[in-house]
Motif scaffolding. Sequence first.
Motif, mmCIF file in Angstrom:
data_model
loop_
_atom_site.group_PDB
_atom_site.id
_atom_site.type_symbol
_atom_site.label_atom_id
_atom_site.label_comp_id
_atom_site.label_asym_id
_atom_site.label_seq_id
_atom_site.Cartn_x
_atom_site.Cartn_y
_atom_site.Cartn_z
ATOM 1 N N LEU A 97 1.027 -1.147 -0.165
ATOM 2 C CA LEU A 97 -0.066 0.112 -0.070
ATOM 3 C C LEU A 97 0.702 1.186 -0.078
ATOM 4 N N VAL A 98 1.931 1.297 0.935
ATOM 5 C CA VAL A 98 2.838 2.534 0.888
ATOM 6 C C VAL A 98 3.593 2.739 -0.408
ATOM 7 N N SER A 99 3.943 1.559 -0.973
ATOM 8 C CA SER A 99 4.707 1.720 -2.284
ATOM 9 C C SER A 99 3.736 2.080 -3.437
ATOM 10 N N PHE A 100 2.490 1.558 -3.391
ATOM 11 C CA PHE A 100 1.713 1.912 -4.464
ATOM 12 C C PHE A 100 1.338 3.396 -4.223
ATOM 13 N N VAL B 101 -13.891 13.441 -14.185
ATOM 14 C CA VAL B 101 -12.748 12.946 -14.379
ATOM 15 C C VAL B 101 -12.851 11.700 -13.395
ATOM 16 N N LEU B 102 -13.407 11.727 -12.231
ATOM 17 C CA LEU B 102 -13.400 10.788 -11.232
ATOM 18 C C LEU B 102 -14.252 9.691 -11.703
ATOM 19 N N CYS B 103 -15.323 10.211 -12.142
ATOM 20 C CA CYS B 103 -16.204 9.158 -12.797
ATOM 21 C C CYS B 103 -15.635 8.320 -13.879
ATOM 22 N N GLY B 104 -14.980 8.945 -14.666
ATOM 23 C CA GLY B 104 -14.450 8.348 -15.807
ATOM 24 C C GLY B 104 -13.414 7.238 -15.265
ATOM 25 N N LEU B 105 -12.458 7.596 -14.207
ATOM 26 C CA LEU B 105 -11.402 6.675 -13.681
ATOM 27 C C LEU B 105 -12.191 5.505 -13.134
ATOM 28 N N MET B 106 -13.649 5.551 -12.460
ATOM 29 C CA MET B 106 -13.981 4.569 -11.822
ATOM 30 C C MET B 106 -14.568 3.838 -12.631
ATOM 31 N N TRP C 244 -10.178 -8.101 -5.618
ATOM 32 C CA TRP C 244 -10.550 -7.318 -4.601
ATOM 33 C C TRP C 244 -9.344 -6.255 -4.332
ATOM 34 N N THR C 245 -8.226 -6.767 -4.389
ATOM 35 C CA THR C 245 -6.975 -6.009 -4.196
ATOM 36 C C THR C 245 -6.745 -5.002 -5.131
ATOM 37 N N THR C 246 -7.062 -5.328 -6.236
ATOM 38 C CA THR C 246 -6.969 -4.260 -7.512
ATOM 39 C C THR C 246 -8.237 -3.268 -7.288
ATOM 40 N N LEU C 247 -9.397 -3.570 -6.794
ATOM 41 C CA LEU C 247 -10.293 -2.644 -6.593
ATOM 42 C C LEU C 247 -10.053 -1.853 -5.394
ATOM 43 N N THR C 248 -9.460 -2.200 -4.395
ATOM 44 C CA THR C 248 -8.800 -1.376 -3.200
ATOM 45 C C THR C 248 -7.908 -0.493 -3.614
ATOM 46 N N LEU C 249 -6.936 -0.712 -4.563
ATOM 47 C CA LEU C 249 -6.008 0.210 -4.893
ATOM 48 C C LEU C 249 -6.539 0.956 -6.120
ATOM 49 N N GLY C 250 -7.360 0.632 -7.017
ATOM 50 C CA GLY C 250 -8.240 1.523 -7.711
ATOM 51 C C GLY C 250 -8.880 2.615 -7.041
ATOM 52 N N LEU D 259 -8.413 3.738 -4.118
ATOM 53 C CA LEU D 259 -7.019 4.492 -3.531
ATOM 54 C C LEU D 259 -6.580 5.552 -4.546
ATOM 55 N N TYR D 260 -6.446 5.139 -5.732
ATOM 56 C CA TYR D 260 -5.841 5.926 -6.892
ATOM 57 C C TYR D 260 -7.042 7.022 -7.388
ATOM 58 N N ILE D 261 -8.241 6.750 -7.217
ATOM 59 C CA ILE D 261 -9.352 7.690 -7.408
ATOM 60 C C ILE D 261 -9.399 8.714 -6.244
#
Length: 212
Positions: A5-8, A45-50, A153-159, A161-163
């Motif tokens: 998480l810290v690295s990402f 922009v945020l909706c597009g990222l989602m 699920w982890t990709t969803l969590t990281l995504g 966080l990115y948003i």
Amino acid sequence: MLTSLVSFTLAAVLLVILPGPDTLVVLRGLVRGGRREGVLTSIGVLCGLMVWMLAAVAGLSALLQASELGYDALKIIGACYLVWMGVQSLRSVLRAAPAVAAADPAPTRPVSPMSRAGGFGSGLLTDLLNPKIGIVFISFLPGFVPHGYSVGWTTLTLGALYIVLTAIYCAILVAAAGKIATWMQIPRVRRRLDAIAGMTLIGFGGRLATES
């Protein structure tokens, strides 16, 4: 997981603050319609990222990465849209030129904001029509999934966080721009900013169309 998480987070912050179409379209909204328009554009922009995040989790971005024709088609459409927005900004400069030449340095009346659909739609389409965002989600996010954890699920969590990081960055842009909103609405200043935004958007469009 904490190390991942810290690295990402550190890597994602660098990606978010790197100047690109998202930053430019939000600034364009701020120039053309003030803080309110900047907020609407940021939401788009945020909706597009989602959408791209959910597509990545569902595996659609992987299909896009595997399909050269589909990627190229979406890339060309996205490039054309960025160029179109740039041309619109330059056209607004030409339309405002006679008025600016005769205007007082201070604005005599407030500039009308763009429509709700205009700001939100610009932000949304800027992201949806940029296949590189989908490729980033499908290639960048899984690299930070620790061994033994659910990829989906982890990709969803990281995504997510990115948003969130993108939302914070957009909020900073809007807050900072609010302090100089009056300055940005001065006709001569707005004309110059529109010209810069127009040329830069066209440049981004050309780069998107020609990069592999």
